[in-house]
Design an enzyme around this catalytic site. Structure first.
Site, PDB file in Angstrom:
ATOM      1  N   HIS A  21       0.866  -1.040  -0.095  1.00  0.00           N
ATOM      2  CA  HIS A  21      -0.013  -0.032  -0.014  1.00  0.00           C
ATOM      3  C   HIS A  21       0.771   1.208  -0.044  1.00  0.00           C
ATOM      4  CE1 HIS A  21      -3.884  -1.420   0.683  1.00  0.00           C
ATOM      5  NE2 HIS A  21      -3.620  -2.646   1.326  1.00  0.00           N
ATOM      6  N   HIS A  22       0.461   2.415  -0.392  1.00  0.00           N
ATOM      7  CA  HIS A  22       0.857   3.591  -0.267  1.00  0.00           C
ATOM      8  C   HIS A  22       1.443   4.075   1.041  1.00  0.00           C
ATOM      9  CE1 HIS A  22      -2.817   5.299   1.394  1.00  0.00           C
ATOM     10  NE2 HIS A  22      -3.371   4.614   0.530  1.00  0.00           N
ATOM     11  N   LYS A  42      -0.990   5.020   4.290  1.00  0.00           N
ATOM     12  CA  LYS A  42      -1.846   3.963   4.965  1.00  0.00           C
ATOM     13  C   LYS A  42      -1.567   4.142   6.490  1.00  0.00           C
ATOM     14  CE  LYS A  42      -4.798   0.442   4.492  1.00  0.00           C
ATOM     15  NZ  LYS A  42      -6.203   0.845   4.224  1.00  0.00           N
TER      16      LYS A  42
END
Length: 258
Positions: free
Chosen positions: A135-136, A139
């Protein structure tokens, strides 16, 4: 349909655009700077509230929505230890709450595939299973709600796995070694989740079954946040006028038949 947005960050802006494109009206936008608007007439006029905020604020936001008599659609993760309280309010007070750890239609199809594959793999103990999620960097929860949903569905189907654990944070499966590789000295009852946070990645989830003979991998790659936002708006359309605790299984009728 009249929609209130609770949380007006990147997701809130995309949800707003898609809702307007589908002919809905945004009657209220509540963010960190205007929490008093929960008491406004504009907010109370909404048919449904779509909530994407933070684990620290989500539960209180739900209570404020319920107090105003507004059904809630939420995709905030990291707060679900209190899910039982929300279900109780739906059952005893007639509240309406739709929750999904991931609103992407593709991810929910992926959930169904994961459940079915896990059910099959329960009969083949020579295969060990691990997960990787990417995820980025923004998150806030680790693992993600999507990762936990995938893990819990695996645990429900594979009797030799008892609990998931976070393994090698920020190291993908392909780079792990030692106790985090199938067949090594780690607890064989654990389901390791490798959680990677990098760049602006919308979301990648991979479930891998490994044996000495071969490996089986299923994977979902999100291309943007638009799929999540569309799913949230579709959920709001589904939720309006309904009562109780709802989710993507009810909306999509995705289930693995026994």
């Amino acid at each position: 349909m009249k929609i209130a947005l609770v949380g007006y960050g990147k997701m809130g802006h995309i949800i707003e655009r898609i809702a307007l494109e589908r002919g809905h009206t945004i009657v209220s936008k509540i963010d960190i700077n205007n929490p008093g608007d929960f008491a406004s007439e504009a907010f109370r006029s909404a048919d449904v509230a779509i909530e994407f905020t933070t684990p620290a604020t989500a539960f209180d936001n739900y209570r404020k929505c319920f107090a105003a008599g507004i059904p809630v659609v939420s995709g905030t993760t990291g707060w679900t230890a209190r899910m039982g309280e929300i279900k109780k309010q739906c059952e005893e007070e007639g509240q309406t709450f739709f929750y999904a750890s991931n609103f992407s239609i593709g991810v929910n199809i992926f959930f169904a595939i994961n459940r079915y594959l896990a059910k099959l793999m329960n009969g083949f103990p020579s295969y060990d299973v691990q997960m990787t999620e990417v995820h980025h960097i923004h998150k806030l929860d680790t693992p993600s709600g999507t990762g936990i949903t995938l893990a819990e569905d695996i645990l429900n189907e594979i009797s030799r796995k008892k609990q998931w654990r976070l393994a090698d944070h920020n190291t993908p499966f392909s780079q792990t070694k030692g106790d985090d590789r199938p067949g090594d000295t780690g607890n064989p009852e654990d389901l390791p989740i490798h959680a990677v946070r990098e760049g602006e990645v919308p979301g990648i989830h991979e479930v891998r079954y490994e044996s000495e003979a071969d490996s089986i991998t299923i994977r979902h790659d999100a291309k943007s946040r638009a799929g999540f936002a569309l799913g949230a708006v579709l959920a709001a359309e589904f939720t309006a006028g309904k009562k109780g605790f709802l989710g993507m299984k009810e909306m999509l009728q995705l289930a693995v038949n026994d």
